[in-house]
Design a protein around this motif. Sequence first.
Motif, PDB file in Angstrom:
ATOM      1  N   PRO A  76      23.271  40.059  31.327  1.00 56.85           N
ATOM      2  CA  PRO A  76      23.676  39.142  32.396  1.00 56.85           C
ATOM      3  C   PRO A  76      24.444  39.845  33.519  1.00 56.85           C
ATOM      4  N   SER A  96      23.288  32.678  38.056  1.00 53.51           N
ATOM      5  CA  SER A  96      22.206  33.275  37.261  1.00 53.51           C
ATOM      6  C   SER A  96      22.765  34.069  36.087  1.00 53.51           C
ATOM      7  N   ALA A 100      22.189  33.080  32.168  1.00 54.25           N
ATOM      8  CA  ALA A 100      21.601  34.076  31.270  1.00 54.25           C
ATOM      9  C   ALA A 100      22.510  34.327  30.069  1.00 54.25           C
TER      10      ALA A 100
END
Length: 112
Positions: A76, A96, A100
């Motif tokens: 990540p 994001s 993740a």
Amino acid sequence: MADTGYLAGFIAVAAVATFLTRVIPFLFFQRHTEHPLVRHLGRYLPAAVMALLATVFLQRSATWNSSLPGLDALLPAILVVVVHLWRRNALLSIASGTIAYMAILQLDLIQV
């Protein structure tokens, strides 16, 4: 059960304190925006804070005793960097990376 007046007072004090800590720097630095120290801090402090946060995150959140040590947090983190360099959007890159990381943890994608 807690007294409603006490809770309302606590929330009000917390709100005022939060507001003041956000406003005071703008009021103080409004006349000093061209000062070399302010310019230096504005240029380097955000990156330094992000590096510190990333270091603490990798130390505290990663699983270092697995067959792939730290991969659950490194993937990540790499995604955040790639998305940020690609789109130059802090909100998108942070979101994001968070999604993740939570997917890796919740779906147990990387075996401990």
